[in-house]
Write a protein that holds these residues in place. Structure first.
Motif, PDB file in Angstrom:
ATOM      1  N   VAL A  36     137.290 131.860  36.917  1.00 38.35           N
ATOM      2  CA  VAL A  36     138.205 132.910  36.470  1.00 38.35           C
ATOM      3  C   VAL A  36     138.353 133.974  37.549  1.00 38.35           C
ATOM      4  O   VAL A  36     139.460 134.467  37.805  1.00 38.35           O
ATOM      5  CB  VAL A  36     137.718 133.519  35.142  1.00 38.35           C
ATOM      6  CG1 VAL A  36     138.461 134.792  34.805  1.00 38.35           C
ATOM      7  CG2 VAL A  36     137.879 132.504  34.017  1.00 38.35           C
ATOM      8  N   ASN A  37     137.265 134.321  38.227  1.00 36.77           N
ATOM      9  CA  ASN A  37     137.349 135.324  39.294  1.00 36.77           C
ATOM     10  C   ASN A  37     138.175 134.822  40.472  1.00 36.77           C
ATOM     11  O   ASN A  37     138.966 135.579  41.048  1.00 36.77           O
ATOM     12  CB  ASN A  37     135.947 135.709  39.772  1.00 36.77           C
ATOM     13  CG  ASN A  37     135.276 136.662  38.818  1.00 36.77           C
ATOM     14  OD1 ASN A  37     135.940 137.393  38.097  1.00 36.77           O
ATOM     15  ND2 ASN A  37     133.962 136.652  38.813  1.00 36.77           N
ATOM     16  N   VAL A  38     138.015 133.551  40.841  1.00 31.69           N
ATOM     17  CA  VAL A  38     138.809 132.993  41.942  1.00 31.69           C
ATOM     18  C   VAL A  38     140.283 132.965  41.570  1.00 31.69           C
ATOM     19  O   VAL A  38     141.149 133.332  42.381  1.00 31.69           O
ATOM     20  CB  VAL A  38     138.290 131.586  42.306  1.00 31.69           C
ATOM     21  CG1 VAL A  38     139.258 130.864  43.215  1.00 31.69           C
ATOM     22  CG2 VAL A  38     136.928 131.693  42.970  1.00 31.69           C
ATOM     23  N   LEU A  39     140.596 132.553  40.363  1.00 28.11           N
ATOM     24  CA  LEU A  39     142.004 132.542  39.933  1.00 28.11           C
ATOM     25  C   LEU A  39     142.577 133.953  39.911  1.00 28.11           C
ATOM     26  O   LEU A  39     143.745 134.157  40.266  1.00 28.11           O
ATOM     27  CB  LEU A  39     142.125 131.895  38.555  1.00 28.11           C
ATOM     28  CG  LEU A  39     141.911 130.389  38.513  1.00 28.11           C
ATOM     29  CD1 LEU A  39     141.938 129.899  37.074  1.00 28.11           C
ATOM     30  CD2 LEU A  39     142.956 129.673  39.335  1.00 28.11           C
ATOM     31  N   ASP A  40     141.769 134.928  39.519  1.00 26.59           N
ATOM     32  CA  ASP A  40     142.230 136.314  39.502  1.00 26.59           C
ATOM     33  C   ASP A  40     142.515 136.800  40.917  1.00 26.59           C
ATOM     34  O   ASP A  40     143.505 137.503  41.149  1.00 26.59           O
ATOM     35  CB  ASP A  40     141.169 137.193  38.835  1.00 26.59           C
ATOM     36  CG  ASP A  40     141.657 138.602  38.617  1.00 26.59           C
ATOM     37  OD1 ASP A  40     142.835 138.781  38.244  1.00 26.59           O
ATOM     38  OD2 ASP A  40     140.853 139.543  38.822  1.00 26.59           O
ATOM     39  N   MET A  41     141.677 136.405  41.878  1.00 26.10           N
ATOM     40  CA  MET A  41     141.932 136.790  43.268  1.00 26.10           C
ATOM     41  C   MET A  41     143.233 136.178  43.773  1.00 26.10           C
ATOM     42  O   MET A  41     144.009 136.841  44.460  1.00 26.10           O
ATOM     43  CB  MET A  41     140.773 136.367  44.161  1.00 26.10           C
ATOM     44  CG  MET A  41     139.554 137.240  44.044  1.00 26.10           C
ATOM     45  SD  MET A  41     138.313 136.962  45.324  1.00 26.10           S
ATOM     46  CE  MET A  41     138.144 135.212  45.362  1.00 26.10           C
ATOM     47  N   PHE A  42     143.487 134.911  43.456  1.00 24.89           N
ATOM     48  CA  PHE A  42     144.723 134.274  43.887  1.00 24.89           C
ATOM     49  C   PHE A  42     145.945 134.927  43.241  1.00 24.89           C
ATOM     50  O   PHE A  42     146.975 135.104  43.878  1.00 24.89           O
ATOM     51  CB  PHE A  42     144.710 132.784  43.590  1.00 24.89           C
ATOM     52  CG  PHE A  42     143.913 131.981  44.572  1.00 24.89           C
ATOM     53  CD1 PHE A  42     144.110 132.125  45.949  1.00 24.89           C
ATOM     54  CD2 PHE A  42     142.958 131.086  44.143  1.00 24.89           C
ATOM     55  CE1 PHE A  42     143.388 131.395  46.848  1.00 24.89           C
ATOM     56  CE2 PHE A  42     142.217 130.337  45.043  1.00 24.89           C
ATOM     57  CZ  PHE A  42     142.428 130.501  46.416  1.00 24.89           C
ATOM     58  N   MET A  43     145.828 135.293  41.979  1.00 23.11           N
ATOM     59  CA  MET A  43     146.947 135.952  41.299  1.00 23.11           C
ATOM     60  C   MET A  43     147.223 137.318  41.924  1.00 23.11           C
ATOM     61  O   MET A  43     148.371 137.714  42.097  1.00 23.11           O
ATOM     62  CB  MET A  43     146.642 136.122  39.810  1.00 23.11           C
ATOM     63  CG  MET A  43     146.542 134.842  39.071  1.00 23.11           C
ATOM     64  SD  MET A  43     148.125 134.071  38.901  1.00 23.11           S
ATOM     65  CE  MET A  43     147.872 133.116  37.461  1.00 23.11           C
ATOM     66  N   ASP A  44     146.161 138.059  42.257  1.00 22.83           N
ATOM     67  CA  ASP A  44     146.345 139.371  42.873  1.00 22.83           C
ATOM     68  C   ASP A  44     146.976 139.240  44.248  1.00 22.83           C
ATOM     69  O   ASP A  44     147.824 140.030  44.638  1.00 22.83           O
ATOM     70  CB  ASP A  44     145.016 140.105  42.988  1.00 22.83           C
ATOM     71  CG  ASP A  44     144.544 140.653  41.659  1.00 22.83           C
ATOM     72  OD1 ASP A  44     145.370 140.709  40.721  1.00 22.83           O
ATOM     73  OD2 ASP A  44     143.346 140.996  41.543  1.00 22.83           O
TER      74      ASP A  44
END
Length: 50
Positions: A36-44
């Motif tokens: 979830v943290n990696v996906l959040d970084m990619f979205m940001d």
């Protein structure tokens, strides 16, 4: 039921299986948080570029 008999029953194969499943559950939760943290970084990053 005495505590000594409870602990001796958990020391057998059932206790080992419970321990394995508990460790697997904790590792799964940690992996889920990491994904979830990696996906959040990619979205940001995609929002900052566009």
């Amino acid at each position: 039921m005495e505590l000594s008999s409870l602990f001796s029953s958990l020391g057998g194969p059932l206790g080992d299986e419970i321990l394995v499943w508990a460790v697997a559950a904790v590792a799964g939760c940690i992996c889920l948080v990491a994904v979830v943290n990696v996906l959040d970084m990619f979205m940001d990053n995609s929002n900052e570029m566009g």
